[in-house]
Design a protein around this motif. Structure first.
Motif, PDB file in Angstrom:
ATOM      1  N   PRO A 102       5.185  -2.318  -5.532  1.00 17.16           N
ATOM      2  CA  PRO A 102       4.048  -2.552  -4.623  1.00 17.16           C
ATOM      3  C   PRO A 102       3.865  -4.031  -4.344  1.00 17.16           C
ATOM      4  N   TYR A 154       4.047   4.759  -6.113  1.00 15.90           N
ATOM      5  CA  TYR A 154       3.830   3.920  -4.924  1.00 15.90           C
ATOM      6  C   TYR A 154       4.800   4.297  -3.814  1.00 15.90           C
ATOM      7  N   TRP A 155       6.085   4.404  -4.176  1.00 20.14           N
ATOM      8  CA  TRP A 155       7.100   4.717  -3.152  1.00 20.14           C
ATOM      9  C   TRP A 155       6.833   6.070  -2.516  1.00 20.14           C
ATOM     10  N   ASN A 194       4.166   7.811  -2.085  1.00 21.66           N
ATOM     11  CA  ASN A 194       2.992   7.908  -1.214  1.00 21.66           C
ATOM     12  C   ASN A 194       3.001   6.911  -0.065  1.00 21.66           C
ATOM     13  N   THR A 195       4.088   6.152   0.079  1.00 25.69           N
ATOM     14  CA  THR A 195       4.211   5.231   1.212  1.00 25.69           C
ATOM     15  C   THR A 195       5.454   5.499   2.054  1.00 25.69           C
ATOM     16  N   GLN A 196       6.422   6.268   1.507  1.00 26.10           N
ATOM     17  CA  GLN A 196       7.622   6.582   2.289  1.00 26.10           C
ATOM     18  C   GLN A 196       7.256   7.554   3.421  1.00 26.10           C
ATOM     19  N   LYS A 197       8.146   7.683   4.398  1.00 23.79           N
ATOM     20  CA  LYS A 197       7.829   8.427   5.614  1.00 23.79           C
ATOM     21  C   LYS A 197       8.563   9.764   5.728  1.00 23.79           C
ATOM     22  N   GLU A 234      -3.388  -0.077  -1.763  1.00 24.28           N
ATOM     23  CA  GLU A 234      -3.421   1.328  -2.139  1.00 24.28           C
ATOM     24  C   GLU A 234      -2.884   1.561  -3.546  1.00 24.28           C
ATOM     25  N   HIS A 257      -3.075   4.812  -6.093  1.00 26.75           N
ATOM     26  CA  HIS A 257      -1.884   5.200  -6.857  1.00 26.75           C
ATOM     27  C   HIS A 257      -2.101   5.034  -8.358  1.00 26.75           C
TER      28      HIS A 257
END
Length: 381
Positions: free
Chosen positions: A56, A237-238, A240-243, A284, A289
């Motif tokens: 993050p 973190y990854w 909940n932020t990846q697409k 976030e 997170h």
């Protein structure tokens, strides 16, 4: 004696062809070596990218040169962190009952239960609400745990001079952290209310079939996100932020997690969300997170092993649960109160997770603690 073997004559064309074959074999070997090296470089690049993606960014600390401004009162904790708070109800000096509120997931100190002014005045109630570490205007805590949240509550009470005992209320994920206060600072509590408290599916006392069934009722995206927070927290973190895949539904702002009753309360809920921009302003990871990582971690104690903090009925613990809650399955709360019969259980039919935002329910939650205390005073007099 046998005659010497006849010498073979090789034509120039055949020689050139033979040379070309050797060159081709050599060329193939060189190409394979290059491919191997390129593959290694590629894999290293992928791992480097993935590692970077899981890290993050630094927190955007409130009050720092480039951070958000500090707009509310704050106390400084003994570890140097700041804790932001707001006060509501009657003044502290006039209050007969003093209560601290622990907000839920993706919320902040401004998300107090909408207790009516009539109830506040009638029972002389002072309310104190604070931003949990990393939320709103409270500094992140890199060592945040269930225990550290309880310690923050106790230190806040001391700094604000609430006295030796105070009431504690927690909603949703905040309700889960009330268990920590019942474990680590029970001597400071006059009473407690856990309202739609999030349960950890990995608490040891939950029967496997019960927790598994409750877990299976979650949205698939929530099953994945919560599972990662528990089994691979370093990926939270990854994930909940990846697409590529949907993050936790609350983070995504999905309305699929709302019951019909919750949806009816949406206008009231949204009207109170003018401070929503503050919730995630420090990052976030440091709010949402980390909250997931702590809430769904393997806890160092099992709440279902707790003993009654009020063996002489000098206080009470209440658990409030809606039967149509799509975030916290009612079966888990029912099992908890079966194991802990000293908890006063309030099951509300046909309501979802957000029922405290209905004015009448907030009044009932607060009055249950106060009236219980008043009944005890009448018994002693």
């Amino acid at each position: 004696m046998a005659p010497p073997p006849a010498s073979r004559k090789v034509s120039a064309a055949a020689a050139r062809s033979h040379t070309r074959k050797k060159q081709k074999v050599s060329s193939f070997k060189i190409s394979r070596g290059i491919v191997s090296k390129l593959l290694v470089v590629f894999l290293v690049g992928v791992f480097a990218w993935f590692y970077h993606a899981t890290q993050p960014p630094s927190p955007n600390i409130c009050g720092s040169p480039n951070g958000p401004p500090v707009t509310s009162s704050r106390i400084k904790l003994k570890d140097g962190r700041h804790l932001s708070y707001i006060e509501a109800g009657v003044s502290k000096g006039k209050a007969r009952y003093k209560a601290i509120m622990i907000h839920g997931f993706d919320s902040c100190k401004h998300d107090l239960f909408p207790v009516s002014q009539e109830v506040v005045d009638e029972y002389s109630i002072y309310l104190l609400s604070f931003d949990r570490a990393g939320y709103g205007e409270s500094d992140p805590n890199p060592k945040m745990s269930v225990k550290s949240i309880a310690e923050d509550v106790e230190e806040l009470a001391d700094k604000m001079e609430l006295g030796p005992k105070f009431y504690l209320m927690g909603f949703s994920m905040g309700g889960a952290y009330v268990w920590g206060s019942l474990k680590y600072i029970p001597h400071r509590l006059a009473g407690a209310a856990l309202v739609a408290p999030v349960s950890n599916y990995w608490w040891p006392s939950f029967p496997r079939n019960l927790s598994k069934e409750a877990y299976s009722k979650l949205l698939p995206q929530d099953q994945r996100a919560i599972g990662i927070a528990h089994y691979a927290p370093w990926l939270t973190y990854w994930w909940n932020t990846q697409k590529w895949f949907a993050p936790l539904s609350v983070i995504a702002g999905s309305t699929e997690i709302l019951s019909e009753n919750d949806k009816e309360l949406l206008p009231q809920i949204l009207a109170r969300k003018k401070h929503q921009v503050q919730v995630r302003q420090q990052g976030e990871f440091y709010s949402l997170h980390r909250d997931m990582m702590v809430g769904f971690d393997s806890w160092e104690f099992d709440p279902l092993d707790l003993t009654n903090p009020f063996p002489n009925s000098e206080g009470s613990v209440h658990l409030w649960q809606g039967t149509q809650d799509l975030l916290v399955d009612v079966s888990l709360s029912r099992y908890i109160v079966q194991k802990l019969p000293w908890i006063h259980y309030h099951e509300i039919p046909d309501v979802g997770h957000m029922f405290p935002y209905a004015d009448v329910m907030s009044n009932a939650i607060v009055k249950a603690l106060v009236l219980r205390d008043q009944q005890l005073l009448l018994q002693e007099s």
